[in-house]
Design a protein around this motif. Sequence first.
Motif, mmCIF file in Angstrom:
data_model
loop_
_atom_site.group_PDB
_atom_site.id
_atom_site.type_symbol
_atom_site.label_atom_id
_atom_site.label_comp_id
_atom_site.label_asym_id
_atom_site.label_seq_id
_atom_site.Cartn_x
_atom_site.Cartn_y
_atom_site.Cartn_z
ATOM 1 N N GLU A 70 0.854 -1.194 0.000
ATOM 2 C CA GLU A 70 0.000 0.000 0.000
ATOM 3 C C GLU A 70 0.885 1.238 0.000
ATOM 4 O OE1 GLU A 70 -2.403 2.014 3.577
ATOM 5 O OE2 GLU A 70 -3.192 0.043 2.990
ATOM 6 N N GLY A 73 -2.448 4.815 0.978
ATOM 7 C CA GLY A 73 -3.774 4.241 1.117
ATOM 8 C C GLY A 73 -4.270 3.429 -0.059
ATOM 9 N N ARG A 74 -3.495 3.329 -1.132
ATOM 10 C CA ARG A 74 -3.927 2.576 -2.314
ATOM 11 C C ARG A 74 -3.112 1.300 -2.472
ATOM 12 N NH1 ARG A 74 -5.026 6.027 -7.634
ATOM 13 N NH2 ARG A 74 -5.921 3.970 -8.096
ATOM 14 N N PRO A 75 -3.759 0.180 -2.838
ATOM 15 C CA PRO A 75 -3.044 -1.092 -2.958
ATOM 16 C C PRO A 75 -2.416 -1.279 -4.331
ATOM 17 C CG PRO A 75 -5.389 -1.447 -3.293
ATOM 18 C CD PRO A 75 -5.226 0.020 -3.003
ATOM 19 N N TYR A 76 -1.296 -1.995 -4.335
ATOM 20 C CA TYR A 76 -0.593 -2.341 -5.572
ATOM 21 C C TYR A 76 -0.069 -3.760 -5.437
ATOM 22 C CZ TYR A 76 -0.826 2.703 -6.102
ATOM 23 O OH TYR A 76 -1.285 3.999 -6.183
ATOM 24 N N ARG A 97 0.792 -5.140 2.933
ATOM 25 C CA ARG A 97 -0.483 -5.715 3.371
ATOM 26 C C ARG A 97 -0.363 -7.215 3.589
ATOM 27 N NH1 ARG A 97 -5.713 -3.110 0.257
ATOM 28 N NH2 ARG A 97 -5.459 -0.952 0.984
#
Length: 306
Positions: free
Chosen positions: A207, A210-213, A232
């Motif tokens: 992350e 706040g955004r997942p990759y 994560r």
Amino acid sequence: MLDLVIDARPAALSPGFEVKRILPYRLRRMLGPFIFMDHAGPVNLSPELLPTLDVLPHPHIGLSTVSYLFGGQVTHRDSLGVEQIIRPGEVNWMTAGSGIAHSERFEDPATLAGGALEMIQTWVALPEKDEEAAPAFTNYQPQQLPIFTDGGVWMRLIAGDAFGLKNEVKTHSPLFYLHVALQPGARFGLPRGYPERGAYIAKGLVEVAGRPYGPGQLLVFTPGQDPVIVAREASTLMLLGGEPLGPRFIWWNFVSSRRERIEQAKADWEAGRIALPPNDNAEFVPLPPDKSRPAGGPSPAPEALS
């Protein structure tokens, strides 16, 4: 904080060997001096298909190749007469300079056990003053590469200078290249002092802001920012970047700051002026056809990357 997210695309390395191609990308041709990045595997094939993975002798100029394995092994042979079995955790740095040919052979059936074969190969463009350097190959063993661990973070410095770590891997321009393993919840930053920085996610989920990759994505970060990467789940990253070198032309396996040098390399390979590996010279990859022009037409300009 993120300039760009690059999704890996499929590419055929040999007739039986498909890889994930990360660089170059149409919106981001280079990252520091790194001009090419492939992720191969994990490979799941029956042992009798092992020879289909072989990459036959082929040429390079104007760059260094860096081979790094997570699992399995590959045999490198080059026109200097070097024969080296490449194993996980080693750094194998081949500087093409004025011209070299090499092959990558997968000769041990155990390589395929349980999908063990997995590797990353990058190309590092050379500064103009070193583009015609004498070819060289060096194998660096894992014990020569410093490791740091702390708070769910494990990392190995492959090359360059980062987080106060250094090693003896010979580079030609300021850069960093790291193998990083993160445990769930671990937090990690990027090396400072470099204008171009990125993180390739080989495995897992992270992350940023706040955004997942996830796997197969290269995160290219905004210069001057200090992002925090949060795992994560258990994740494997390759961190890379450095000082840009300026525009480069690239065509097939050839890289140069000069358009005419690419044309010379093409002619040299066709004419046999780049020697084959003495212990692997029964076959080779021919110069590919130029699909951008009709047969018999003038040679087009190589693509400029920056």
